[in-house]
Each structure stands twice: as structure tokens, then as C-alpha cells.
Design a protein around this motif. Structure first.
Motif, PDB file in Angstrom:
ATOM      1  N   TYR A   1      18.393  59.293 -41.811  1.00 58.38           N
ATOM      2  CA  TYR A   1      18.184  58.688 -40.498  1.00 58.38           C
ATOM      3  C   TYR A   1      19.425  58.800 -39.612  1.00 58.38           C
TER       4      TYR A   1
ATOM      5  N   GLU B   1      22.655  57.778 -37.603  1.00 56.43           N
ATOM      6  CA  GLU B   1      23.676  56.799 -37.990  1.00 56.43           C
ATOM      7  C   GLU B   1      23.516  55.482 -37.233  1.00 56.43           C
TER       8      GLU B   1
ATOM      9  N   SER C   1      20.834  53.517 -38.862  1.00 53.72           N
ATOM     10  CA  SER C   1      21.267  53.025 -40.164  1.00 53.72           C
ATOM     11  C   SER C   1      22.153  51.795 -40.020  1.00 53.72           C
TER      12      SER C   1
ATOM     13  N   CYS D   1      21.961  57.196 -43.572  1.00 49.78           N
ATOM     14  CA  CYS D   1      22.268  58.249 -42.601  1.00 49.78           C
ATOM     15  C   CYS D   1      23.046  59.383 -43.270  1.00 49.78           C
TER      16      CYS D   1
ATOM     17  N   ASN E   1      23.697  62.578 -40.575  1.00 42.43           N
ATOM     18  CA  ASN E   1      22.900  62.614 -39.350  1.00 42.43           C
ATOM     19  C   ASN E   1      23.598  61.756 -38.293  1.00 42.43           C
TER      20      ASN E   1
ATOM     21  N   THR F   1      15.064  62.133 -37.177  1.00 42.83           N
ATOM     22  CA  THR F   1      15.363  62.029 -38.600  1.00 42.83           C
ATOM     23  C   THR F   1      15.244  63.389 -39.286  1.00 42.83           C
TER      24      THR F   1
END
Length: 245
Positions: free
Chosen positions: A38, A40, A43, A52, A193, A212
Motif C-alpha cells: 500500500y 506509505e 500505511s 507499504c 510504495n 497499490t
């Protein structure tokens, strides 16, 4: 296609193809995939519950000074396929026309449904000589995109639009090969990510999913060496294997 590639493709699409079973599925309105990485910001907003970062660690034993490790990262980028109904049908679709996104639209005998698709992404391959301790970082980005096409009935009237859109994705691959001893290297690969997410969209699951990395996984190949089993390592590698995360 090699056996490894067959396994990789199975992992890539596991869940994406199986869930939900059809667009009208009530028990699962979104596709489910393993290995989601996911953004950041999301997250952090979820107190780290949703990751993340994806990290892979393993051990490799070299058999020659020219041993080479090759690393690839693969994942699916979600794509929204949206069906729009034109407020005023137009013959031949001439001119601009406003439309409303609908769950489904039946045109003559054809049924169009708003749904989630995906595009395969691959980062790499990254060749890495296994002869000394090495640390590398590779940023990457995929631009946002959007395209539309008219949906016409048998008489030639444009009655709808089919729109496919993707959000921009940004990330980073971090690779480390750490020499331990006795020709053993500890390999670490991290997928990060760092796609930006507007604050007002942090609670919108559809918008988060569009940013994502789905079914993310790391593929490693080695020449001039071999990987060490992490579940049943040889005696001289037990301590190093136990420290891998």
C-alpha cells in the motif's frame, strides 16, 4: 516458458482471477490479491497495519567469482473500467456529451459492467555480481493514464462511454548483497510504495487500491551459485538463516 515463469504467473494472478467470482458478487465487491503493498501515507494512517514495504531475505552460496544474481519485481497495477451512460444519446457520438457512471449498462444484447482490471508491471531485471558487499536503490514511476471509447447501439447511436483509468504509481526497489563468510551472501530486496495520496482520499478504499501494488513479489535467479534452503539450511548456514527476515 520455464517452470519458474509458470509459477510466477500463477502467483501474479492468484486471487485476481478467483475473487470475486463475478462483478455482481455480494460477498466480495473488490478483487482480492495476496502481496498488496500500500501507499506509505495510507500505511501510516492505518498505524502500520497495512504494509507499504515488502521485504525478501535469503541466502546464496557462490561457486565462482563470476556468480551473478538477477532480480526482478512484478506486480499488478489496478485499472478502473468504468461504464458511463450518456444523459442524451447522440447519433454517431458527435460532439461532447456528459455521462453518468453506472454499475452496468445493457445495450441491445451486450452487457457492459463497471469493473476492476489490471496491467502487469515488471521492474528490472537487475543484474548483481556476487563478489562483494553491494547496496543499490532504484526509484521507478508509472504515469497516470486514461482512455475512453463510445458504446453504440445497433442504430449507431452513442448511448454510453467505456472509460479505463489508472493513477500514477511511484516506488523504490532497494537491493543489498552482504558477504557473510564461506562464500555465503545474504540477499535483501525491499519493495517500497511511496505513491502520494491526497489527504482527502485516505479513507476511500477504491482510491487506495488504485495506488497499490497488487500481487507484488520478487523473482531471483542465480548463475554460478545456488540458493540456501531457509527451512532446512545446512549446519554452516543455520545461524545466518535464522537472522533473515
Amino acid at each position: 516458458m520455464s517452470r519458474l515463469d509458470q509459477i510466477v504467473n500463477a502467483v501474479l494472478y492468484e486471487g485476481y482471477i478467483l475473487y470475486p467470482y463475478r462483478p455482481s458478487s455480494k460477498k466480495n465487491q473488490q478483487r482480492f490479491t495476496f502481496g498488496r503493498v500500500y501507499p506509505e501515507a495510507y500505511s501510516v494512517a492505518q498505524s502500520g497495519i497495512e504494509p507499504c514495504i515488502m521485504q525478501t531475505e535469503c541466502l546464496a552460496r557462490t561457486k565462482s567469482f563470476s556468480a551473478m544474481l538477477t532480480i526482478s519485481i512484478r506486480f499488478l497495477q489496478p485499472m478502473a473500467r468504468e461504464v458511463g451512460k450518456l444523459r442524451k444519446p447522440k447519433l454517431g457520438g458527435q460532439g461532447e456529451a456528459s455521462f453518468q457512471i453506472v454499475p452496468e449498462l445493457r445495450v441491445d444484447s451486450q452487457l457492459y459492467q463497471t469493473w476492476q482490471e489490471a496491467v502487469e508491471r515488471e521492474i528490472g531485471p537487475f543484474p548483481l555480481p556476487l563478489n562483494t558487499t553491494t547496496h543499490l536503490s532504484f526509484p521507478f514511476c508509472f504515469s497516470a493514464s486514461q482512455n475512453q471509447e463510445l458504446i453504440c447501439d445497433k442504430s449507431g447511436r452513442a448511448v454510453g462511454r467505456l472509460r479505463r483509468r489508472q493513477e500514477a504509481l511511484c516506488g523504490k526497489i532497494e537491493i543489498a548483497a552482504e558477504y557473510l563468510e564461506l562464500d555465503i551472501f545474504k540477499i535483501t530486496v525491499r519493495i517500497v510504495n511511496n505513491t502520494p495520496v491526497p489527504r482527502e482520499k485516505l479513507e476511500e478504499q477504491e482510491e487506495i487500491l488504485m495506488r497499490t501494488f497488487a500481487s507484488a513479489h520478487t523473482v531471483l535467479r542465480i548463475q554460478g551459485g545456488e540458493f540456501v534452503s531457509m527451512t532446512d539450511p545446512p549446519a554452516d548456514c543455520e545461524s545466518a538463516a535464522a537472522k533473515c527476515q
